[in-house]
Each structure stands twice: as C-alpha cells, then as structure tokens.
Design an enzyme around this catalytic site. Structure first.
Site, PDB file in Angstrom:
ATOM      1  CD  GLU A   1       7.547   9.020  17.433  1.00  0.00           C
ATOM      2  OE1 GLU A   1       8.572   8.874  16.701  1.00  0.00           O
ATOM      3  OE2 GLU A   1       6.515   8.286  17.466  1.00  0.00           O
TER       4      GLU A   1
ATOM      5  CB  CYS B   1      11.436   5.115  13.582  1.00  0.00           C
ATOM      6  SG  CYS B   1      12.535   4.233  12.681  1.00  0.00           S
TER       7      CYS B   1
ATOM      8  CE  LYS C   1      -2.854   3.385   1.636  1.00  0.00           C
ATOM      9  NZ  LYS C   1      -2.088   4.618   1.906  1.00  0.00           N
TER      10      LYS C   1
ATOM     11  CD  GLU D   1       9.644   1.036  13.199  1.00  0.00           C
ATOM     12  OE1 GLU D   1      10.253   2.390  13.379  1.00  0.00           O
ATOM     13  OE2 GLU D   1      10.030   0.192  12.374  1.00  0.00           O
TER      14      GLU D   1
ATOM     15  N   GLY E   1       4.578   3.385  10.773  1.00  0.00           N
ATOM     16  CA  GLY E   1       3.704   4.799  10.722  1.00  0.00           C
ATOM     17  C   GLY E   1       3.337   5.149  12.348  1.00  0.00           C
ATOM     18  CB  SER E   2       0.919   7.639  13.174  1.00  0.00           C
ATOM     19  OG  SER E   2      -0.362   6.886  12.610  1.00  0.00           O
TER      20      SER E   2
ATOM     21  N   GLY F   1      -2.798   5.145  13.157  1.00  0.00           N
ATOM     22  CA  GLY F   1      -2.917   4.431  12.061  1.00  0.00           C
ATOM     23  C   GLY F   1      -2.831   2.978  12.202  1.00  0.00           C
ATOM     24  N   GLY F   2      -1.435   2.701  12.877  1.00  0.00           N
ATOM     25  CA  GLY F   2      -1.208   1.496  13.012  1.00  0.00           C
ATOM     26  C   GLY F   2      -2.048   0.521  13.846  1.00  0.00           C
TER      27      GLY F   2
END
Length: 411
Positions: free
Chosen positions: A260, A160, A44, A123, A99-100, A103-104
C-alpha cells in the site's frame, strides 16, 4: 438445559486513526460499538488532531451524563508512551486499532505477549485490487477510467479502501481505460494530506516506485509535474503508475508495487494474457475490498430468464465466476462494477478482511461490530431463580430471544 447470552468484555482501548478525525477517532465506530456492548472506553488520541479529540471527548462525556452514565465511561489519553501503557494495562480487556501495518503489528504483538493476552482488532492496511476484464474495457472504457480516477483521488487518496492496484488489459480497449483515467486524474487539483509525515511518506513512496525499471508515471497536463510531486504549499498531485503485469507475477524488486502507498496514487498493471491475472492475484496479501469490472454479458444481463442463466451459464459468465472465486479469498467485501470508496453502516456490511487488512475475521463497520466486545456465557442446568434476568423462563425484561431454535420477538 443450556441458556446462552453475551457479556461485555470490560474496558476497551481504542487507537484513533489519522485519516478520519471523526469517523475512526474518539467518537468513531469502535467507540460506539464498544459502548453499545456495555464496555467503558479509553481512547488513545491521534497526535494529528489532539484538540479535536479533546472536544469530541468532552461532548461524549456530556452525553453520557445526560444519559445517566458516569462521565468516566469514556477516557482519553495522549502520547506514544500512553498508547503503549494502555495496551498493557491490566484493566484493558480488548483493543481496536486503525492505522499502519507497522504500528498495528507492534500493538498486536504486545496484546498477545501480556500475561493474560487480550483480543486486538486491528485494521492495518489494504491494496484493494481492481480487475478490469477485456470485455468490460471494450464496453465502457471511458466510464471505468473516470470512475477509477474519482475513487482513487477521493479525499486525496486517504481512504483505507482506495483502489491501489488495478489489473487492466494490455489492448486497445485497455489503452482507452488508461487514457480516461490519466486525463481525469490530471484534471484533479492538488490536495493536502492530513499530516506532514503522511505527505512525506507518500512523496517518497511514489518516487521509489516510479524509479523501478519499466514503471511509467502518467500524469497529463501542462506543468503537472510528476505523480506525487509536492507543491510549495504542501499539497500533492495525484498520479498513475503503469507496469507490465508479468513483473508482479514472481518475487523481485516489483514486490514494492504490491504494498500500500497511502495517498492519491494507483498502480495499473497491464496484463497480456488472462493467466497473468491469476498469477498476480495469488501473490496478494489480504485486503478490505476487491473489485471486478465486468461486461453486461459477463454479468448475465443479456439473459431475460434469470433462472435459466444461473443454470446454464455461458463461457463469459463462467470466466466472471472464476474471477470472483479468485477474489473471494483476498478480501472481506467484493464489488462488481462499483468502486470501494464509501462504506455504508448497515447490518450486511463487512469492513475487514484477511491479514494484513485486519487481524481478525470481524468487521469494524456495521451492526456486527459489537460482537468484538462481547463474551458468550452459557448456564447449564441452572435453577431459574439463579439465572440472570435475560435467561429466565418468563423473560422479565421482555427481550427478543431464540428458544429451542425458534425466534421469539420482543415481548
């Protein structure tokens, strides 16, 4: 008679990261390890670099055909709806994500809610704490400050593993660390983040944190402005926020500083007593990395007899050992007198950590990343003629194997 080997899971969905258009995108480590495991991949694409994603996908398909594989071993889809449909597609057997947290976690929950749940290796986010001991600050304050500045501003703070929280002593030596840090950060030119959404979130996040009582924004230099300030050209300045560590030891409005903030900013929490270090560390979520900046004495470097130093540690080394014991549950990679930015692709590497750093105990970097896409299968008391070639007694494929606990190299 037990014979075990691993099979590829099937189609793997890979969700690209925004901050690494190559290394964690279409041709990144998730894709490479899944293909190595024998799994077709559908990526994606991230909306921040769709054309780069198409170009990379075309190159990978061309390489697949040259290697005797069908071009369709790698698929590419675009758009939010396609991403949601992908995690629910019945042919998808596992997913990798960088990602965030928001979203994750949404994709993680969707993977678990399927009629047949699938593993989701995400992650999601990491604060990457750094602890600077008083002895280390006295020994090399300027070096630590410059090293921290270089790490937190590398890639405009978009790694990250950027150190986002630093515990430093509230002493004269700690002042020298902070002075070196802010001077180096102040001399760092503004940089452009990879997309406007990321930039706006960074600017708003720094502003919200700096508005907390007793949080000080440090950025020296004439006309430097405030940390996180956005320039007319869209670039942002790096910055340092300082706060008494005692404010982070209990729940309250300062909890925001334990989240974060993606971009070139770090929070320096000044501790007055060593007990405050443990109090803050106990409140941290899971992280990809944790760093200890120690003195030579705390590392045992002053001992000529290494064996004796290990058997008879003095108080300095006992304190350092206790600090590493506190950091170990928090992260997948521990550093001593180094900086976390930069992740070597190597057999011993681990790029992962407790939630929310990742949703599992596996690594997304290094040779063990392949384990995410493989499923062990055991054949018991199976006639040799019915075994897969990998497990037959005479080893027709010449594979390296372990037989009765003993390693047999490749024939």
């Amino acid at each position: 008679d037990l014979r075990r080997y691993k099979l590829p899971l099937g189609v793997v969905a890979v969700y690209s990261a925004s901050n690494f258009p190559l290394a964690f995108s279409v041709p990144g480590g998730d894709t490479a390890s899944a293909l190595a495991a024998g799994c077709p991949v559908v990526v994606k694409a991230h909306p921040d670099h769709p054309a780069t994603s198409e170009l990379c996908a075309a190159l990978l398909r061309r390489a697949a055909e040259r290697g005797g594989l069908p071009a369709a071993v790698l698929g590419l889809v675009h758009g939010f709806d396609a991403g949601v449909a992908l995690i629910n597609h019945p042919l998808v057997r596992a997913a990798g994500f960088t990602g965030s947290v928001r979203g994750g976690r949404a994709l993680y929950d969707a993977a678990a809610a399927r009629p047949h749940p699938i593993p989701f290796y995400g992650e999601l986010g990491s604060l990457n704490p750094v602890v600077i001991t008083e002895a280390a600050a006295r020994e090399r304050a300027e070096t630590i400050g410059k090293g921290l500045a270089g790490s937190m501003t590398l890639g405009v703070g978009q790694f990250c593993v950027k150190p986002g929280l630093v515990l430093a002593p509230a002493t004269e030596a700690g002042d020298r660390v902070l002075a070196s840090l802010t001077e180096t950060v102040g001399a760092t030119p503004p940089g452009v983040l990879l997309d406007a959404r990321m930039r706006d979130a960074f600017v708003a996040g720094v502003r919200e944190r700096a508005a907390l009582p007793e949080v000080r924004a440090d950025l020296p230099g004439e006309g430097a402005g405030e940390p996180g300030q956005r320039s007319p050209d869209g670039s942002v300045r790096a910055g340092v926020l300082t706060v008494p560590a005692a404010h982070l030891a209990a729940e309250g409005p300062y909890d925001l500083l334990l989240e974060e903030c993606f971009g070139p900013v770090t929070v320096v929490a000044r501790y007055a007593r060593e007990e405050e270090i443990g109090a803050v560390l106990r409140r941290l979520p899971g992280n990809l990395t944790a760093t200890a900046q120690l003195s030579a004495a705390e590392c045992g470097a002053d001992e000529t007899d290494g064996a004796r130093a290990a058997e008879e540690p003095d108080e300095a080394r006992r304190r350092a050992a206790r600090l590493l014991e506190q950091l170990t549950p928090l992260a997948g990679r521990l550093l001593v007198n180094g900086w976390p930015t930069g992740v070597a692709v190597a057999p011993a590497q681990h790029h992962g950590g407790p939630y929310p750093a990742t949703t599992s105990t596996t690594t997304s970097v290094g040779t063990r990343a392949i384990d995410r896409w493989l499923r062990p299968v055991v054949y018991q008391d199976t006639p040799p003629a019915l075994l897969p070639p990998e497990l037959r007694p005479h080893n027709p494929l010449g594979l390296p194997r372990r037989v009765d606990g003993r390693f047999e190299p490749r024939a």
